[in-house]
Design a protein around this motif. Structure first.
Motif, PDB file in Angstrom:
ATOM      1  N   GLU A  28      -4.210   4.896  -1.182  1.00 38.73           N
ATOM      2  CA  GLU A  28      -3.453   3.685  -0.898  1.00 38.73           C
ATOM      3  C   GLU A  28      -4.169   2.492  -1.502  1.00 38.73           C
ATOM      4  O   GLU A  28      -5.383   2.365  -1.391  1.00 38.73           O
ATOM      5  CB  GLU A  28      -3.335   3.458   0.610  1.00 38.73           C
ATOM      6  N   SER A  29      -3.389   1.610  -2.122  1.00 36.77           N
ATOM      7  CA  SER A  29      -3.928   0.385  -2.696  1.00 36.77           C
ATOM      8  C   SER A  29      -3.273  -0.800  -2.010  1.00 36.77           C
ATOM      9  O   SER A  29      -2.045  -0.859  -1.901  1.00 36.77           O
ATOM     10  CB  SER A  29      -3.654   0.327  -4.195  1.00 36.77           C
ATOM     11  N   ARG A  30      -4.091  -1.717  -1.570  1.00 33.67           N
ATOM     12  CA  ARG A  30      -3.587  -2.910  -0.888  1.00 33.67           C
ATOM     13  C   ARG A  30      -2.810  -3.783  -1.868  1.00 33.67           C
ATOM     14  O   ARG A  30      -3.206  -3.939  -3.024  1.00 33.67           O
ATOM     15  CB  ARG A  30      -4.762  -3.696  -0.320  1.00 33.67           C
ATOM     16  N   ILE A  31      -1.673  -4.327  -1.390  1.00 32.30           N
ATOM     17  CA  ILE A  31      -0.861  -5.259  -2.182  1.00 32.30           C
ATOM     18  C   ILE A  31      -0.603  -6.508  -1.361  1.00 32.30           C
ATOM     19  O   ILE A  31      -0.803  -6.523  -0.146  1.00 32.30           O
ATOM     20  CB  ILE A  31       0.484  -4.628  -2.618  1.00 32.30           C
ATOM     21  N   GLY A  44       1.237   1.552   8.614  1.00 33.65           N
ATOM     22  CA  GLY A  44       0.806   1.439  10.000  1.00 33.65           C
ATOM     23  C   GLY A  44      -0.567   2.050  10.226  1.00 33.65           C
ATOM     24  O   GLY A  44      -1.321   1.615  11.081  1.00 33.65           O
ATOM     25  N   LYS A  45      -0.908   3.040   9.449  1.00 26.14           N
ATOM     26  CA  LYS A  45      -2.219   3.680   9.573  1.00 26.14           C
ATOM     27  C   LYS A  45      -3.341   2.754   9.117  1.00 26.14           C
ATOM     28  O   LYS A  45      -4.363   2.622   9.780  1.00 26.14           O
ATOM     29  CB  LYS A  45      -2.241   4.965   8.733  1.00 26.14           C
ATOM     30  N   LYS A  46      -3.141   2.099   7.981  1.00 25.52           N
ATOM     31  CA  LYS A  46      -4.177   1.228   7.418  1.00 25.52           C
ATOM     32  C   LYS A  46      -4.051  -0.227   7.873  1.00 25.52           C
ATOM     33  O   LYS A  46      -4.949  -1.016   7.652  1.00 25.52           O
ATOM     34  CB  LYS A  46      -4.129   1.272   5.890  1.00 25.52           C
ATOM     35  N   LYS A  47      -2.896  -0.571   8.454  1.00 29.33           N
ATOM     36  CA  LYS A  47      -2.626  -1.923   8.956  1.00 29.33           C
ATOM     37  C   LYS A  47      -2.625  -2.976   7.849  1.00 29.33           C
ATOM     38  O   LYS A  47      -3.110  -4.082   8.022  1.00 29.33           O
ATOM     39  CB  LYS A  47      -3.627  -2.324  10.049  1.00 29.33           C
ATOM     40  N   PHE A  48      -2.084  -2.610   6.678  1.00 26.88           N
ATOM     41  CA  PHE A  48      -1.865  -3.582   5.613  1.00 26.88           C
ATOM     42  C   PHE A  48      -0.731  -3.105   4.718  1.00 26.88           C
ATOM     43  O   PHE A  48      -0.280  -1.973   4.822  1.00 26.88           O
ATOM     44  CB  PHE A  48      -3.137  -3.882   4.797  1.00 26.88           C
ATOM     45  N   TYR A  49      -0.242  -3.977   3.846  1.00 30.89           N
ATOM     46  CA  TYR A  49       0.823  -3.634   2.913  1.00 30.89           C
ATOM     47  C   TYR A  49       0.197  -2.892   1.746  1.00 30.89           C
ATOM     48  O   TYR A  49      -0.854  -3.278   1.234  1.00 30.89           O
ATOM     49  CB  TYR A  49       1.541  -4.896   2.430  1.00 30.89           C
ATOM     50  N   SER A  50       0.858  -1.790   1.343  1.00 29.66           N
ATOM     51  CA  SER A  50       0.215  -0.970   0.319  1.00 29.66           C
ATOM     52  C   SER A  50       1.232  -0.226  -0.533  1.00 29.66           C
ATOM     53  O   SER A  50       2.408  -0.118  -0.197  1.00 29.66           O
ATOM     54  CB  SER A  50      -0.717   0.046   0.974  1.00 29.66           C
ATOM     55  N   ILE A  51       0.724   0.291  -1.638  1.00 26.34           N
ATOM     56  CA  ILE A  51       1.453   1.227  -2.488  1.00 26.34           C
ATOM     57  C   ILE A  51       0.593   2.483  -2.574  1.00 26.34           C
ATOM     58  O   ILE A  51      -0.629   2.402  -2.653  1.00 26.34           O
ATOM     59  CB  ILE A  51       1.745   0.634  -3.886  1.00 26.34           C
ATOM     60  N   LYS A  52       1.239   3.645  -2.488  1.00 30.02           N
ATOM     61  CA  LYS A  52       0.510   4.906  -2.540  1.00 30.02           C
ATOM     62  C   LYS A  52       0.646   5.506  -3.929  1.00 30.02           C
ATOM     63  O   LYS A  52       1.702   5.450  -4.548  1.00 30.02           O
ATOM     64  CB  LYS A  52       1.035   5.891  -1.500  1.00 30.02           C
ATOM     65  N   THR A  53      -0.446   6.100  -4.397  1.00 26.93           N
ATOM     66  CA  THR A  53      -0.486   6.736  -5.701  1.00 26.93           C
ATOM     67  C   THR A  53      -0.913   8.183  -5.535  1.00 26.93           C
ATOM     68  O   THR A  53      -1.950   8.458  -4.933  1.00 26.93           O
ATOM     69  CB  THR A  53      -1.494   6.024  -6.629  1.00 26.93           C
ATOM     70  N   GLN A  54      -0.090   9.107  -6.038  1.00 24.21           N
ATOM     71  CA  GLN A  54      -0.442  10.525  -6.012  1.00 24.21           C
ATOM     72  C   GLN A  54      -0.851  10.942  -7.413  1.00 24.21           C
ATOM     73  O   GLN A  54      -0.154  10.672  -8.383  1.00 24.21           O
ATOM     74  CB  GLN A  54       0.744  11.380  -5.567  1.00 24.21           C
ATOM     75  N   VAL A  55      -1.995  11.607  -7.515  1.00 24.94           N
ATOM     76  CA  VAL A  55      -2.503  12.095  -8.793  1.00 24.94           C
ATOM     77  C   VAL A  55      -2.533  13.620  -8.750  1.00 24.94           C
ATOM     78  O   VAL A  55      -2.993  14.205  -7.773  1.00 24.94           O
ATOM     79  CB  VAL A  55      -3.933  11.565  -9.061  1.00 24.94           C
ATOM     80  N   PHE A  69       4.134   7.047  -7.735  1.00 23.56           N
ATOM     81  CA  PHE A  69       3.920   5.865  -6.908  1.00 23.56           C
ATOM     82  C   PHE A  69       5.044   5.759  -5.889  1.00 23.56           C
ATOM     83  O   PHE A  69       6.201   6.026  -6.210  1.00 23.56           O
ATOM     84  CB  PHE A  69       3.891   4.610  -7.785  1.00 23.56           C
ATOM     85  N   ILE A  70       4.696   5.344  -4.657  1.00 22.62           N
ATOM     86  CA  ILE A  70       5.698   5.216  -3.600  1.00 22.62           C
ATOM     87  C   ILE A  70       5.251   4.139  -2.616  1.00 22.62           C
ATOM     88  O   ILE A  70       4.067   3.788  -2.556  1.00 22.62           O
ATOM     89  CB  ILE A  70       5.938   6.575  -2.907  1.00 22.62           C
ATOM     90  N   LYS A  71       6.185   3.653  -1.832  1.00 23.19           N
ATOM     91  CA  LYS A  71       5.890   2.594  -0.854  1.00 23.19           C
ATOM     92  C   LYS A  71       4.912   3.077   0.203  1.00 23.19           C
ATOM     93  O   LYS A  71       4.894   4.251   0.564  1.00 23.19           O
ATOM     94  CB  LYS A  71       7.184   2.120  -0.211  1.00 23.19           C
ATOM     95  N   GLY A  72       4.110   2.167   0.720  1.00 20.43           N
ATOM     96  CA  GLY A  72       3.027   2.500   1.639  1.00 20.43           C
ATOM     97  C   GLY A  72       3.444   3.081   2.969  1.00 20.43           C
ATOM     98  O   GLY A  72       2.633   3.708   3.648  1.00 20.43           O
TER      99      GLY A  72
END
Length: 84
Positions: A28-31, A44-55, A69-72
């Motif tokens: 997860e990367s903070r945005i 909700g897990k990290k308590k910030f707005y994020s985008i997730k990246t799968q490699v 890439f998908i919404k946090g």
């Protein structure tokens, strides 16, 4: 990037070869807070707005087979199911 451990496949390589084991990782990367649809980007897990990246990486060759890439707010396993 100056890292020689990972590389993208070139045009002559068959990226659909299923003989190699694959490694999957999601990070997860903070945005910044989006102006619209904030709940879709909030983790909700990290308590910030994020985008997730799968490699997806080849275990033996260290080739990067895919980036997704998908919404946090989406669960990690749900991302894996969408992409396979």
């Amino acid at each position: 990037m100056g890292d020689n451990n990972f590389s993208l496949p070139n045009k002559t390589e068959n990226i659909n070869d299923n003989s190699e084991s694959r490694i999957y990782d999601i990070t997860e990367s903070r945005i910044d807070r989006p102006e619209k649809n904030q709940e879709e980007w909030y983790s909700g897990k990290k308590k910030f707005y994020s985008i997730k990246t799968q490699v997806e990486i080849g275990a033996d060759t260290h080739l990067i087979y895919s980036l997704d890439f998908i919404k946090g707010s989406e669960h990690d396993f749900k991302i894996f199911k969408y992409t396979h």
